[in-house]
Motif scaffolding. Structure first.
Motif, short mmCIF file in Angstrom:
data_model
loop_
_atom_site.label_atom_id
_atom_site.label_comp_id
_atom_site.label_asym_id
_atom_site.label_seq_id
_atom_site.Cartn_x
_atom_site.Cartn_y
_atom_site.Cartn_z
N GLY A 135 3.73 13.61 -8.12
CA GLY A 135 3.95 12.22 -8.48
C GLY A 135 3.24 11.35 -7.46
N VAL A 136 2.78 10.17 -7.90
CA VAL A 136 2.07 9.27 -6.99
C VAL A 136 2.65 7.87 -7.11
CG1 VAL A 136 -0.13 8.21 -6.38
CG2 VAL A 136 -0.07 10.60 -7.13
N LEU A 137 3.10 7.33 -5.97
CA LEU A 137 3.53 5.95 -5.89
C LEU A 137 2.35 5.12 -5.37
CD1 LEU A 137 7.05 6.19 -4.17
CD2 LEU A 137 6.51 6.20 -6.62
N VAL A 138 1.99 4.09 -6.09
CA VAL A 138 0.98 3.14 -5.63
C VAL A 138 1.69 1.86 -5.24
CG1 VAL A 138 -0.92 1.64 -6.35
CG2 VAL A 138 -0.99 4.08 -6.87
N VAL A 139 1.51 1.46 -3.98
CA VAL A 139 2.09 0.22 -3.48
C VAL A 139 1.06 -0.88 -3.67
CG1 VAL A 139 3.27 -0.89 -1.55
CG2 VAL A 139 3.25 1.61 -1.73
N GLU A 172 -6.77 -2.17 -9.62
CA GLU A 172 -6.40 -1.92 -11.01
C GLU A 172 -6.58 -0.46 -11.40
OE1 GLU A 172 -10.50 -4.01 -11.07
OE2 GLU A 172 -8.61 -4.18 -9.98
N GLU A 173 -7.59 0.20 -10.81
CA GLU A 173 -7.79 1.62 -11.10
C GLU A 173 -6.70 2.46 -10.45
OE1 GLU A 173 -9.48 5.14 -12.60
OE2 GLU A 173 -9.61 3.04 -13.19
N LYS A 174 -6.27 2.09 -9.25
CA LYS A 174 -5.16 2.80 -8.61
C LYS A 174 -3.90 2.66 -9.44
CE LYS A 174 -6.87 2.29 -3.87
NZ LYS A 174 -6.68 1.64 -2.58
N ARG A 175 -3.64 1.45 -9.92
CA ARG A 175 -2.44 1.24 -10.75
C ARG A 175 -2.50 2.09 -12.02
NH1 ARG A 175 -3.44 -4.05 -8.92
NH2 ARG A 175 -4.49 -4.63 -10.86
N ARG A 176 -3.68 2.18 -12.60
CA ARG A 176 -3.84 2.96 -13.83
C ARG A 176 -3.52 4.43 -13.60
NH1 ARG A 176 -7.13 6.13 -16.55
NH2 ARG A 176 -8.67 6.28 -14.88
N ARG A 177 -3.89 4.95 -12.42
CA ARG A 177 -3.70 6.37 -12.13
C ARG A 177 -2.31 6.70 -11.59
NH1 ARG A 177 -9.22 8.81 -9.48
NH2 ARG A 177 -10.75 7.67 -10.73
N ALA A 178 -1.56 5.70 -11.21
CA ALA A 178 -0.26 5.91 -10.56
C ALA A 178 0.76 6.51 -11.52
CB ALA A 178 0.27 4.59 -10.02
N THR A 179 1.70 7.25 -10.96
CA THR A 179 2.89 7.63 -11.71
C THR A 179 3.83 6.43 -11.78
OG1 THR A 179 2.69 9.84 -10.74
CG2 THR A 179 4.73 9.35 -11.92
N VAL A 180 4.00 5.76 -10.66
CA VAL A 180 4.81 4.55 -10.57
C VAL A 180 4.10 3.54 -9.67
CG1 VAL A 180 7.04 3.54 -9.89
CG2 VAL A 180 6.97 5.85 -10.85
N VAL A 181 4.09 2.28 -10.06
CA VAL A 181 3.55 1.20 -9.23
C VAL A 181 4.71 0.41 -8.64
CG1 VAL A 181 2.15 -0.90 -9.18
CG2 VAL A 181 1.47 1.01 -10.64
N LEU A 182 4.67 0.20 -7.32
CA LEU A 182 5.67 -0.61 -6.63
C LEU A 182 5.04 -1.95 -6.29
CD1 LEU A 182 7.11 2.07 -4.15
CD2 LEU A 182 7.98 1.44 -6.41
N ASP A 183 5.64 -3.03 -6.77
CA ASP A 183 5.13 -4.38 -6.48
C ASP A 183 5.76 -4.88 -5.19
OD1 ASP A 183 4.42 -7.02 -6.34
OD2 ASP A 183 5.32 -7.61 -8.25
N ASN A 184 4.94 -4.97 -4.14
CA ASN A 184 5.43 -5.41 -2.84
C ASN A 184 5.00 -6.84 -2.54
OD1 ASN A 184 6.74 -5.22 -0.37
ND2 ASN A 184 4.94 -4.42 0.67
N GLY A 185 4.99 -7.68 -3.56
CA GLY A 185 4.65 -9.08 -3.36
C GLY A 185 5.85 -9.97 -3.15
N GLY A 186 7.04 -9.37 -3.21
CA GLY A 186 8.26 -10.16 -3.08
C GLY A 186 9.09 -9.76 -1.88
N SER A 187 10.40 -9.72 -2.06
CA SER A 187 11.31 -9.44 -0.95
C SER A 187 11.45 -7.94 -0.71
CB SER A 187 12.70 -10.02 -1.26
OG SER A 187 13.29 -9.30 -2.34
N LEU A 188 11.94 -7.61 0.48
CA LEU A 188 12.21 -6.21 0.81
C LEU A 188 13.28 -5.65 -0.11
CD1 LEU A 188 11.77 -3.77 2.69
CD2 LEU A 188 13.54 -4.74 4.20
N GLU A 189 14.27 -6.47 -0.43
CA GLU A 189 15.34 -6.01 -1.31
C GLU A 189 14.79 -5.63 -2.68
OE1 GLU A 189 15.39 -8.75 0.54
OE2 GLU A 189 16.90 -8.14 2.04
#
Length: 207
Positions: A135-139, A172-189
């Protein structure tokens, strides 16, 4: 009936990657806090370049970058940045040792009975390593957020950050290949909520 193997089963691998300034280190810290072993490819590369044999080979290939038995990383970076051939030469020296170190750490995790390990690899897709992951997480984060983060921590100009970002695979290519994309543009919570949902979806458990 076959006898049980004397060797522990290899852990499953969760790859973590992301563009410069996306906050990958924040995510790996959260993964460690959840009891997962994180194998940091950059850290292992630094350790590999302290090995005498590797240091000698780098010094022979890149004159002037080893001084007093210590690698001048800034001088080495200046020689390879933007030069694909010289970068390939460096990678041919360092990457096999990094792979060996990562495999040894993975074997130690297996011996501890860990079901999963995290592989923190900045250039995971560029190196074709996603095929070795379960599995691959893309931050990810918006470009301006990433630029501001890198500039604040490194002192690089906006143009320098953008130049480094442009040398990586597009987001955008990393996001396409990811198993899950984590959006780190907001809060830590908000990031933690996304991460826990991703781990649950993938069945990833810590120690």
């Amino acid at each position: 009936m076959s006898s049980p193997s004397p060797f522990p089963a290899a852990p499953r691998r969760l790859g973590v990657t992301g563009s410069i300034g996306a906050g990958k280190s924040t995510v790996t810290a959260l993964l460690r806090a959840r009891g997962l072993t994180v194998l940091d490819a950059d850290e292992q590369a630094r350790e590999a370049t302290r090995e005498p044999e590797v240091l000698a080979r780098i010094g022979a290939a890149f004159p002037g970058v080893v001084r007093g038995g210590v690698l001048d990383r800034a001088a080495l970076a200046a020689q390879v940045f933007g030069d694909a051939d010289r970068l390939a030469t460096l990678n041919a020296i360092v990457h096999p040792r990094v792979r060996a170190r990562m495999l040894a750490l993975e074997a130690a995790a297996a011996a501890r009975g860990e079901a999963w390990v995290v592989q923190d690899v900045p250039l995971l897709f560029e190196g074709g390593l996603e095929r070795q992951m379960d599995g691959v997480l893309v931050v990810d984060a918006p470009l301006e957020t990433r630029v501001a983060r890198v500039a604040a921590r490194s002192g690089l100009t906006r143009e320098e950050v953008l130049a480094r970002d442009a040398r990586q695979m597009p987001g955008e290519e990393k996001r396409r290949r990811a198993t899950v994309v984590l959006d780190n543009g907001g809060s830590l919570e908000a990031l933690e909520v996304q991460l826990d949902a991703a781990l649950a979806r993938l069945g990833v458990t810590g120690r």
